[in-house]
Design a protein around this motif. Structure first.
Motif, PDB file in Angstrom:
ATOM      1  N   TRP A  33      -5.268   9.160 -15.929  1.00 40.28           N
ATOM      2  CA  TRP A  33      -5.916   8.026 -16.578  1.00 40.28           C
ATOM      3  C   TRP A  33      -7.335   7.800 -16.070  1.00 40.28           C
ATOM      4  N   ASN A  34      -7.764   8.563 -15.082  1.00 43.19           N
ATOM      5  CA  ASN A  34      -9.092   8.444 -14.493  1.00 43.19           C
ATOM      6  C   ASN A  34      -9.362   7.018 -14.004  1.00 43.19           C
ATOM      7  N   ILE A  35      -8.391   6.486 -13.258  1.00 46.98           N
ATOM      8  CA  ILE A  35      -8.497   5.146 -12.687  1.00 46.98           C
ATOM      9  C   ILE A  35      -8.521   5.285 -11.176  1.00 46.98           C
ATOM     10  N   THR A  36      -9.506   4.669 -10.543  1.00 45.98           N
ATOM     11  CA  THR A  36      -9.576   4.658  -9.089  1.00 45.98           C
ATOM     12  C   THR A  36      -9.471   3.222  -8.617  1.00 45.98           C
ATOM     13  N   ARG A  37      -8.597   2.993  -7.681  1.00 50.12           N
ATOM     14  CA  ARG A  37      -8.439   1.659  -7.099  1.00 50.12           C
ATOM     15  C   ARG A  37      -8.740   1.755  -5.615  1.00 50.12           C
ATOM     16  N   TYR A  38      -9.360   0.707  -5.084  1.00 52.24           N
ATOM     17  CA  TYR A  38      -9.795   0.706  -3.694  1.00 52.24           C
ATOM     18  C   TYR A  38      -8.999  -0.320  -2.906  1.00 52.24           C
ATOM     19  N   TYR A  39      -8.593   0.076  -1.709  1.00 50.95           N
ATOM     20  CA  TYR A  39      -7.762  -0.752  -0.854  1.00 50.95           C
ATOM     21  C   TYR A  39      -8.338  -0.817   0.554  1.00 50.95           C
ATOM     22  N   LYS A  40      -8.039  -1.890   1.248  1.00 48.83           N
ATOM     23  CA  LYS A  40      -8.340  -1.993   2.673  1.00 48.83           C
ATOM     24  C   LYS A  40      -7.195  -1.283   3.398  1.00 48.83           C
ATOM     25  N   PRO A  41      -7.495  -0.389   4.350  1.00 50.91           N
ATOM     26  CA  PRO A  41      -6.433   0.355   5.036  1.00 50.91           C
ATOM     27  C   PRO A  41      -5.422  -0.528   5.754  1.00 50.91           C
ATOM     28  N   LEU A  42      -5.872  -1.660   6.264  1.00 49.86           N
ATOM     29  CA  LEU A  42      -4.958  -2.554   6.977  1.00 49.86           C
ATOM     30  C   LEU A  42      -3.898  -3.124   6.043  1.00 49.86           C
ATOM     31  N   HIS A  84     -21.342  -2.786  -2.262  1.00 50.20           N
ATOM     32  CA  HIS A  84     -21.448  -4.078  -2.932  1.00 50.20           C
ATOM     33  C   HIS A  84     -20.717  -4.118  -4.262  1.00 50.20           C
ATOM     34  N   THR A  85     -20.462  -2.972  -4.863  1.00 52.83           N
ATOM     35  CA  THR A  85     -19.853  -2.955  -6.193  1.00 52.83           C
ATOM     36  C   THR A  85     -18.358  -2.662  -6.191  1.00 52.83           C
ATOM     37  N   ILE A  86     -17.802  -2.250  -5.067  1.00 57.14           N
ATOM     38  CA  ILE A  86     -16.366  -1.936  -5.015  1.00 57.14           C
ATOM     39  C   ILE A  86     -15.554  -3.209  -5.170  1.00 57.14           C
ATOM     40  N   ARG A  87     -14.563  -3.156  -6.055  1.00 60.27           N
ATOM     41  CA  ARG A  87     -13.606  -4.251  -6.205  1.00 60.27           C
ATOM     42  C   ARG A  87     -12.299  -3.810  -5.554  1.00 60.27           C
ATOM     43  N   PHE A  88     -11.893  -4.526  -4.535  1.00 68.20           N
ATOM     44  CA  PHE A  88     -10.681  -4.183  -3.806  1.00 68.20           C
ATOM     45  C   PHE A  88      -9.458  -4.814  -4.453  1.00 68.20           C
ATOM     46  N   ARG A  89      -8.355  -4.084  -4.378  1.00 69.30           N
ATOM     47  CA  ARG A  89      -7.059  -4.671  -4.717  1.00 69.30           C
ATOM     48  C   ARG A  89      -6.545  -5.277  -3.426  1.00 69.30           C
ATOM     49  N   ARG A  90      -6.292  -6.572  -3.437  1.00 64.25           N
ATOM     50  CA  ARG A  90      -5.909  -7.270  -2.229  1.00 64.25           C
ATOM     51  C   ARG A  90      -4.426  -7.604  -2.263  1.00 64.25           C
ATOM     52  N   LEU A  91      -3.810  -7.559  -1.108  1.00 59.56           N
ATOM     53  CA  LEU A  91      -2.396  -7.875  -0.969  1.00 59.56           C
ATOM     54  C   LEU A  91      -2.228  -9.384  -0.958  1.00 59.56           C
ATOM     55  N   VAL A  92      -1.439  -9.894  -1.891  1.00 62.77           N
ATOM     56  CA  VAL A  92      -1.210 -11.330  -1.978  1.00 62.77           C
ATOM     57  C   VAL A  92       0.055 -11.698  -1.232  1.00 62.77           C
ATOM     58  N   GLU A  93       1.136 -11.026  -1.542  1.00 60.42           N
ATOM     59  CA  GLU A  93       2.397 -11.293  -0.854  1.00 60.42           C
ATOM     60  C   GLU A  93       3.356 -10.130  -1.058  1.00 60.42           C
ATOM     61  N   ILE A  94       4.330 -10.067  -0.191  1.00 57.70           N
ATOM     62  CA  ILE A  94       5.402  -9.075  -0.312  1.00 57.70           C
ATOM     63  C   ILE A  94       6.684  -9.862  -0.524  1.00 57.70           C
ATOM     64  N   ARG A  95       7.352  -9.583  -1.631  1.00 59.45           N
ATOM     65  CA  ARG A  95       8.598 -10.286  -1.945  1.00 59.45           C
ATOM     66  C   ARG A  95       9.782  -9.352  -1.759  1.00 59.45           C
ATOM     67  N   TRP A  96      10.796  -9.870  -1.157  1.00 56.94           N
ATOM     68  CA  TRP A  96      12.054  -9.146  -1.025  1.00 56.94           C
ATOM     69  C   TRP A  96      13.061  -9.838  -1.916  1.00 56.94           C
ATOM     70  N   GLU A  97      13.645  -9.063  -2.831  1.00 61.24           N
ATOM     71  CA  GLU A  97      14.633  -9.630  -3.737  1.00 61.24           C
ATOM     72  C   GLU A  97      16.025  -9.434  -3.163  1.00 61.24           C
ATOM     73  N   ARG A  98      16.837 -10.441  -3.371  1.00 61.05           N
ATOM     74  CA  ARG A  98      18.226 -10.354  -2.955  1.00 61.05           C
ATOM     75  C   ARG A  98      19.066 -10.489  -4.211  1.00 61.05           C
ATOM     76  N   ARG A  99      19.803  -9.432  -4.536  1.00 60.80           N
ATOM     77  CA  ARG A  99      20.626  -9.431  -5.743  1.00 60.80           C
ATOM     78  C   ARG A  99      22.090  -9.371  -5.350  1.00 60.80           C
ATOM     79  N   VAL A 100      22.879 -10.159  -6.034  1.00 59.58           N
ATOM     80  CA  VAL A 100      24.313 -10.179  -5.805  1.00 59.58           C
ATOM     81  C   VAL A 100      24.974  -9.407  -6.941  1.00 59.58           C
TER      82      VAL A 100
END
Length: 105
Positions: A33-42, A84-100
């Motif tokens: 798809w020729n899509i590049t996403r940028y992330y902070k290593p941490l 200055h032009t890079i848009r980072f994908r930032r981590l908002v939260e990590i959800r753990w689902e519990r299914r019964v």
């Protein structure tokens, strides 16, 4: 006399923590798809663990096509206009689902 930087030991793995300390950026690309996403290593380390960039590429999946076959990943230093032009994908939260799951007997 200024201190000389220590040499990186030959054969030692360059992990996401080392990349964060060095100020690098992780770029993950889907060639289909020729899509590049940028992330902070941490933040990648929070999700995947303290692994090398090759292991990140193996675990990454394209959000658009869902494939792992076309993925590539690299660590680099963002310089000049790119920083200055890079848009980072930032981590908002990590959800753990519990299914019964029930079973009738």
């Amino acid at each position: 006399m200024p201190e000389q930087p220590q040499k990186w030991p030959r054969g030692a793995a360059w992990t996401l923590t080392h990349a964060h300390d060095a100020g690098q950026v992780a770029g993950i690309r889907c060639a289909r798809w020729n899509i590049t996403r940028y992330y902070k290593p941490l933040e990648l380390r929070e999700v995947i663990g303290n692994v090398t960039i090759d292991e990140v590429r193996d675990k990454a999946r394209c959000q658009k096509c869902g494939s792992r076959d076309w993925m590539s990943a690299q660590l680099f230093h963002a310089t000049g206009e790119q920083a200055h032009t890079i848009r980072f994908r930032r981590l908002v939260e990590i959800r753990w689902e519990r299914r019964v799951i029930w079973r009738d007997e």
